[in-house]
Design a protein around this motif. Structure first.
Motif, PDB file in Angstrom:
ATOM      1  N   GLY A 421       0.784  -1.224   0.000  1.00  0.00           N
ATOM      2  CA  GLY A 421       0.000   0.000   0.000  1.00  0.00           C
ATOM      3  C   GLY A 421       0.811   1.265   0.000  1.00  0.00           C
ATOM      4  O   GLY A 421       0.271   2.357   0.231  1.00  0.00           O
ATOM      5  N   VAL A 422       2.093   1.168  -0.244  1.00  0.00           N
ATOM      6  CA  VAL A 422       2.988   2.323  -0.212  1.00  0.00           C
ATOM      7  C   VAL A 422       3.927   2.259  -1.411  1.00  0.00           C
ATOM      8  O   VAL A 422       4.449   1.189  -1.732  1.00  0.00           O
ATOM      9  CB  VAL A 422       3.830   2.352   1.087  1.00  0.00           C
ATOM     10  CG1 VAL A 422       4.811   3.521   1.064  1.00  0.00           C
ATOM     11  CG2 VAL A 422       2.942   2.419   2.309  1.00  0.00           C
ATOM     12  N   VAL A 423       4.125   3.388  -2.059  1.00  0.00           N
ATOM     13  CA  VAL A 423       5.134   3.464  -3.121  1.00  0.00           C
ATOM     14  C   VAL A 423       6.486   3.704  -2.461  1.00  0.00           C
ATOM     15  O   VAL A 423       6.650   4.670  -1.710  1.00  0.00           O
ATOM     16  CB  VAL A 423       4.822   4.595  -4.111  1.00  0.00           C
ATOM     17  CG1 VAL A 423       5.922   4.689  -5.176  1.00  0.00           C
ATOM     18  CG2 VAL A 423       3.471   4.364  -4.774  1.00  0.00           C
ATOM     19  N   PRO A 424       7.466   2.842  -2.682  1.00  0.00           N
ATOM     20  CA  PRO A 424       8.769   3.033  -2.027  1.00  0.00           C
ATOM     21  C   PRO A 424       9.516   4.247  -2.554  1.00  0.00           C
ATOM     22  O   PRO A 424       9.232   4.735  -3.657  1.00  0.00           O
ATOM     23  CB  PRO A 424       9.522   1.743  -2.361  1.00  0.00           C
ATOM     24  CG  PRO A 424       8.901   1.271  -3.626  1.00  0.00           C
ATOM     25  CD  PRO A 424       7.449   1.661  -3.547  1.00  0.00           C
ATOM     26  N   GLU A 425      10.439   4.727  -1.763  1.00  0.00           N
ATOM     27  CA  GLU A 425      11.295   5.829  -2.209  1.00  0.00           C
ATOM     28  C   GLU A 425      12.357   5.303  -3.148  1.00  0.00           C
ATOM     29  O   GLU A 425      12.953   4.243  -2.912  1.00  0.00           O
ATOM     30  CB  GLU A 425      11.952   6.509  -1.010  1.00  0.00           C
ATOM     31  CG  GLU A 425      11.008   7.325  -0.149  1.00  0.00           C
ATOM     32  CD  GLU A 425      11.775   8.214   0.807  1.00  0.00           C
ATOM     33  OE1 GLU A 425      12.632   8.987   0.344  1.00  0.00           O
ATOM     34  OE2 GLU A 425      11.521   8.124   2.023  1.00  0.00           O
ATOM     35  N   VAL A 426      12.596   6.036  -4.217  1.00  0.00           N
ATOM     36  CA  VAL A 426      13.665   5.708  -5.158  1.00  0.00           C
ATOM     37  C   VAL A 426      14.897   6.520  -4.772  1.00  0.00           C
ATOM     38  O   VAL A 426      14.829   7.742  -4.670  1.00  0.00           O
ATOM     39  CB  VAL A 426      13.246   6.001  -6.604  1.00  0.00           C
ATOM     40  CG1 VAL A 426      14.385   5.682  -7.567  1.00  0.00           C
ATOM     41  CG2 VAL A 426      11.991   5.209  -6.966  1.00  0.00           C
ATOM     42  N   LYS A 427      16.008   5.837  -4.554  1.00  0.00           N
ATOM     43  CA  LYS A 427      17.189   6.516  -4.022  1.00  0.00           C
ATOM     44  C   LYS A 427      18.445   6.128  -4.790  1.00  0.00           C
ATOM     45  O   LYS A 427      18.473   5.157  -5.539  1.00  0.00           O
ATOM     46  CB  LYS A 427      17.369   6.171  -2.537  1.00  0.00           C
ATOM     47  CG  LYS A 427      16.279   6.743  -1.639  1.00  0.00           C
ATOM     48  CD  LYS A 427      16.612   6.508  -0.178  1.00  0.00           C
ATOM     49  CE  LYS A 427      15.608   7.190   0.737  1.00  0.00           C
ATOM     50  NZ  LYS A 427      15.943   6.998   2.170  1.00  0.00           N
ATOM     51  N   VAL A 428      19.460   6.925  -4.543  1.00  0.00           N
ATOM     52  CA  VAL A 428      20.822   6.614  -4.968  1.00  0.00           C
ATOM     53  C   VAL A 428      21.622   6.382  -3.696  1.00  0.00           C
ATOM     54  O   VAL A 428      21.608   7.211  -2.787  1.00  0.00           O
ATOM     55  CB  VAL A 428      21.427   7.768  -5.789  1.00  0.00           C
ATOM     56  CG1 VAL A 428      22.896   7.494  -6.095  1.00  0.00           C
ATOM     57  CG2 VAL A 428      20.636   7.975  -7.064  1.00  0.00           C
ATOM     58  N   ILE A 429      22.308   5.257  -3.600  1.00  0.00           N
ATOM     59  CA  ILE A 429      22.999   4.896  -2.367  1.00  0.00           C
ATOM     60  C   ILE A 429      24.462   5.337  -2.428  1.00  0.00           C
ATOM     61  O   ILE A 429      25.121   5.219  -3.465  1.00  0.00           O
ATOM     62  CB  ILE A 429      22.896   3.367  -2.111  1.00  0.00           C
ATOM     63  CG1 ILE A 429      23.382   3.011  -0.696  1.00  0.00           C
ATOM     64  CG2 ILE A 429      23.651   2.572  -3.167  1.00  0.00           C
ATOM     65  CD1 ILE A 429      23.094   1.573  -0.311  1.00  0.00           C
ATOM     66  N   HIS A 430      24.943   5.886  -1.306  1.00  0.00           N
ATOM     67  CA  HIS A 430      26.343   6.312  -1.252  1.00  0.00           C
ATOM     68  C   HIS A 430      27.200   5.148  -0.753  1.00  0.00           C
ATOM     69  O   HIS A 430      27.818   5.179   0.309  1.00  0.00           O
ATOM     70  CB  HIS A 430      26.512   7.532  -0.353  1.00  0.00           C
ATOM     71  CG  HIS A 430      27.845   8.197  -0.514  1.00  0.00           C
ATOM     72  ND1 HIS A 430      28.218   8.852  -1.666  1.00  0.00           N
ATOM     73  CD2 HIS A 430      28.906   8.292   0.318  1.00  0.00           C
ATOM     74  CE1 HIS A 430      29.433   9.323  -1.533  1.00  0.00           C
ATOM     75  NE2 HIS A 430      29.882   8.990  -0.339  1.00  0.00           N
ATOM     76  N   ALA A 431      27.193   4.097  -1.551  1.00  0.00           N
ATOM     77  CA  ALA A 431      27.986   2.913  -1.273  1.00  0.00           C
ATOM     78  C   ALA A 431      28.334   2.274  -2.599  1.00  0.00           C
ATOM     79  O   ALA A 431      27.732   2.583  -3.627  1.00  0.00           O
ATOM     80  CB  ALA A 431      27.211   1.935  -0.391  1.00  0.00           C
ATOM     81  N   GLY A 432      29.300   1.382  -2.561  1.00  0.00           N
ATOM     82  CA  GLY A 432      29.818   0.808  -3.795  1.00  0.00           C
ATOM     83  C   GLY A 432      29.137  -0.480  -4.182  1.00  0.00           C
ATOM     84  O   GLY A 432      29.744  -1.542  -4.078  1.00  0.00           O
ATOM     85  N   LEU A 433      27.908  -0.410  -4.641  1.00  0.00           N
ATOM     86  CA  LEU A 433      27.276  -1.607  -5.192  1.00  0.00           C
ATOM     87  C   LEU A 433      28.029  -2.054  -6.444  1.00  0.00           C
ATOM     88  O   LEU A 433      28.618  -1.246  -7.162  1.00  0.00           O
ATOM     89  CB  LEU A 433      25.816  -1.331  -5.531  1.00  0.00           C
ATOM     90  CG  LEU A 433      24.893  -0.928  -4.370  1.00  0.00           C
ATOM     91  CD1 LEU A 433      23.485  -0.640  -4.904  1.00  0.00           C
ATOM     92  CD2 LEU A 433      24.841  -2.004  -3.297  1.00  0.00           C
ATOM     93  N   GLU A 434      27.947  -3.339  -6.707  1.00  0.00           N
ATOM     94  CA  GLU A 434      28.640  -3.881  -7.873  1.00  0.00           C
ATOM     95  C   GLU A 434      27.963  -3.507  -9.196  1.00  0.00           C
ATOM     96  O   GLU A 434      28.519  -3.751 -10.269  1.00  0.00           O
ATOM     97  CB  GLU A 434      28.724  -5.406  -7.744  1.00  0.00           C
ATOM     98  CG  GLU A 434      29.602  -5.860  -6.579  1.00  0.00           C
ATOM     99  CD  GLU A 434      29.338  -7.291  -6.172  1.00  0.00           C
ATOM    100  OE1 GLU A 434      30.238  -8.131  -6.376  1.00  0.00           O
ATOM    101  OE2 GLU A 434      28.242  -7.563  -5.647  1.00  0.00           O
ATOM    102  N   CYS A 435      26.785  -2.902  -9.111  1.00  0.00           N
ATOM    103  CA  CYS A 435      26.003  -2.614 -10.320  1.00  0.00           C
ATOM    104  C   CYS A 435      26.753  -1.734 -11.312  1.00  0.00           C
ATOM    105  O   CYS A 435      26.602  -1.888 -12.537  1.00  0.00           O
ATOM    106  CB  CYS A 435      24.679  -1.966  -9.936  1.00  0.00           C
ATOM    107  SG  CYS A 435      23.598  -3.047  -8.961  1.00  0.00           S
ATOM    108  N   GLY A 436      27.539  -0.788 -10.830  1.00  0.00           N
ATOM    109  CA  GLY A 436      28.285   0.075 -11.731  1.00  0.00           C
ATOM    110  C   GLY A 436      29.248  -0.714 -12.603  1.00  0.00           C
ATOM    111  O   GLY A 436      29.372  -0.459 -13.809  1.00  0.00           O
ATOM    112  N   LEU A 437      29.923  -1.686 -11.999  1.00  0.00           N
ATOM    113  CA  LEU A 437      30.839  -2.529 -12.759  1.00  0.00           C
ATOM    114  C   LEU A 437      30.080  -3.450 -13.706  1.00  0.00           C
ATOM    115  O   LEU A 437      30.504  -3.673 -14.845  1.00  0.00           O
ATOM    116  CB  LEU A 437      31.708  -3.345 -11.802  1.00  0.00           C
ATOM    117  CG  LEU A 437      32.778  -2.544 -11.070  1.00  0.00           C
ATOM    118  CD1 LEU A 437      33.365  -3.351  -9.929  1.00  0.00           C
ATOM    119  CD2 LEU A 437      33.872  -2.123 -12.031  1.00  0.00           C
ATOM    120  N   PHE A 438      28.949  -3.989 -13.244  1.00  0.00           N
ATOM    121  CA  PHE A 438      28.142  -4.848 -14.116  1.00  0.00           C
ATOM    122  C   PHE A 438      27.683  -4.089 -15.362  1.00  0.00           C
ATOM    123  O   PHE A 438      27.689  -4.614 -16.470  1.00  0.00           O
ATOM    124  CB  PHE A 438      26.919  -5.378 -13.372  1.00  0.00           C
ATOM    125  CG  PHE A 438      27.224  -6.281 -12.215  1.00  0.00           C
ATOM    126  CD1 PHE A 438      28.351  -7.080 -12.206  1.00  0.00           C
ATOM    127  CD2 PHE A 438      26.364  -6.345 -11.132  1.00  0.00           C
ATOM    128  CE1 PHE A 438      28.628  -7.922 -11.133  1.00  0.00           C
ATOM    129  CE2 PHE A 438      26.625  -7.182 -10.063  1.00  0.00           C
ATOM    130  CZ  PHE A 438      27.768  -7.963 -10.062  1.00  0.00           C
TER     131      PHE A 438
END
Length: 488
Positions: A421-438
């Protein structure tokens, strides 16, 4: 060895997490856990591939009627951050993590829990194990060495994975979804140790700084938590003003990506200087307790007699080191101009260590942009080069740039709203997820990151919220069921 967390729901996820906790898996020591996962997956009739760097790819066919859906990659990392309280003897390469239920949370006894990213890994395995979960063609990518250098993501080969959508499970806030992350680089600094003999009339005393919260050097960097290494730097500059107090060793922190919780220094001095040193330390402890009240309430500075060292630093080195550590950038360097409340660039003075021939310092610099990262790196290098140190940079990795047109993001937002029943917040995380490399290797992937609430990651205070894990599982299962068909 079972534990009470196996009684929690969803059962399969928590059972896998308990098994993960029982197998030591700090960064660089994932072999035993990797072998267990491989053996388990093969007994399930799943296809298992280990790549050259040590990553695992596990493939599972689509459930009946979903063969034409887009291929999904579930992704988690295999390693954990090894941190223990000073009074806890724990060998992370041999000893199991001991999880326990504490009210609404799961914690570990005296160490990091490894919910980062063990809960995400457990969820991936649970999807593979639970034949009631509906999904299209599925691959589970489990990377190695994420916490200490993202080696697994760096070494991932192109054309190895077949899916189009990546679901990263390495976020740590229930109700938030992430579509971007910071990149980073390590600063490795060495300052030659110039030694002198210990004066004949000197005795030795050790200063320790303990009781700090520490935390994740990206996620918690904006919360004004005390860094034991920065407190030590301030102390060293003040102690330099005292007569005949000479520095022999400094140490602080153990990981570049954790805010330092403890630090220490070994001094020699004549007995006539001991009262002045004691008074200074007592005064600064009161100052720090007041400065960090409500943030770090248990800061403890303590002096104890120690064995006499074989050397002390030259007065010139002592002065240059103290000044460099004090001037070393630490904390938030800039906030984003595009996204209110989001950290743009930061740096963490993570490790200080006295070695045989030099003093070693390591910082982790993060930024949403390569330009921001490089500016902080240049400032850090300038500070230490002025002090006569050598500064080298290694392990640079890109950030993950947000994609406002992401289809998987929209699907996840819709699914979350339908479920809770809630739309989640869309964020940018200040951590090094592997997604950038992927993204650099597989630019066509549509990616999103989400996970349950984990607090205190990278410290022994780490805990994961039980109900948030259940919601994370519900959302994951729902999204997998709704993945659209492949366009022919």
């Amino acid at each position: 060895m079972s534990s009470s967390i196996r009684t929690l729901s969803p059962g399969l996820l928590w059972q896998f997490f308990d098994t993960i906790c029982s197998i030591p898996h700090p960064s660089g020591h994932e072999a035993a856990l990797r072998q267990w996962i491989t053996d388990w997956a093969q007994t399930q009739g799943l296809i298992v591939v280990q790549d050259a760097i040590g990553n695992l790819i596990i493939r599972k066919s689509a459930t009946a009627g979903m063969e034409n859906r887009k291929g999904v990659i579930l992704q988690a990392h295999m390693d954990m951050v090894p941190q223990a309280n000073a009074d806890v003897e724990h060998d992370f390469t041999k000893d199991p993590i001991q999880p326990y239920i504490d009210g609404d949370w799961v914690r570990a006894r005296g160490t990091t829990l490894g919910a980062d990213n063990g809960i995400g890994l457990a969820a991936c395995l649970a999807v593979l194990a639970d034949n009631k979960v509906q999904h299209g063609p599925l691959e589970v990518l489990i990377t190695v060495d994420e916490e200490s250098g993202m080696t697994g993501a760096f070494g991932l080969a192109p054309n190895l994975l077949q899916g189009e959508i990546l679901l990263n499970t390495d976020s740590e806030q229930d109700g938030d979804v992430y579509m971007g992350c910071a990149g980073g680089v390590d600063a490795n600094i060495t300052l030659p140790y110039l030694a002198e003999e210990v004066p004949a009339n000197h005795q030795a005393i050790r200063l320790t700084i303990t009781g700090l919260r520490g935390g994740h050097s990206g996620i918690n960097i904006h919360q004004n938590r005390a860094s034991a290494n920065k407190l030590l730097a301030e102390l060293l500059v003040e102690i330099e003003k005292l007569e005949q107090v000479r520095l022999s060793e400094v140490s602080g922190g153990t990981l570049r990506n954790a805010i330092a919780r403890e630090a220490a220094a070994l001094f020699t001095l004549p007995s006539s200087s001991l009262d002045a040193l004691t008074q200074l330390v007592e005064r600064l402890q009161l100052t720090y307790q007041q400065e960090f009240k409500g943030v770090d309430d248990f800061i403890c500075l303590e002096l104890k007699p120690a064995g006499l060292p074989t050397r002390i630093m030259s007065t010139d080195l002592q002065g240059r080191l103290s000044a460099a550590l004090l001037a070393c950038p630490h904390g938030v360097m800039a906030m984003s101009r595009q996204m209110e409340g989001v950290v743009q660039s930061s740096t963490n003075l993570g490790v200080i260590d006295t070695q045989a021939e030099h003093i070693y310092v390591q910082c982790l610099i993060r930024s949403l942009s390569d330009v921001g990262r490089d500016k902080v790196a240049a400032t850090t290098a300038a500070v230490f080069r002025l002090a006569g140190a050598e500064c080298q940079f290694a392990g640079a990795y890109p950030g993950w740039q947000p994609d406002p047109d992401s289809a998987i993001m929209q699907l996840l937002l819709q699914s979350h709203q339908q479920l809770f029943g809630v739309v989640p917040e869309v964020k940018v995380i200040h951590a090094g997820l592997e997604c950038g490399l992927f993204k650099a290797i597989y630019p066509h992937w549509d990616m999103v990151s989400f996970g349950p609430t984990i607090q205190g990651a990278h410290s022994p205070a780490e805990r994961v919220h039980i109900d948030a894990v259940a919601r994370f599982w519900q959302l994951l299962v729902s999204v997998l069921k709704l993945i659209p068909e492949t366009k022919l």
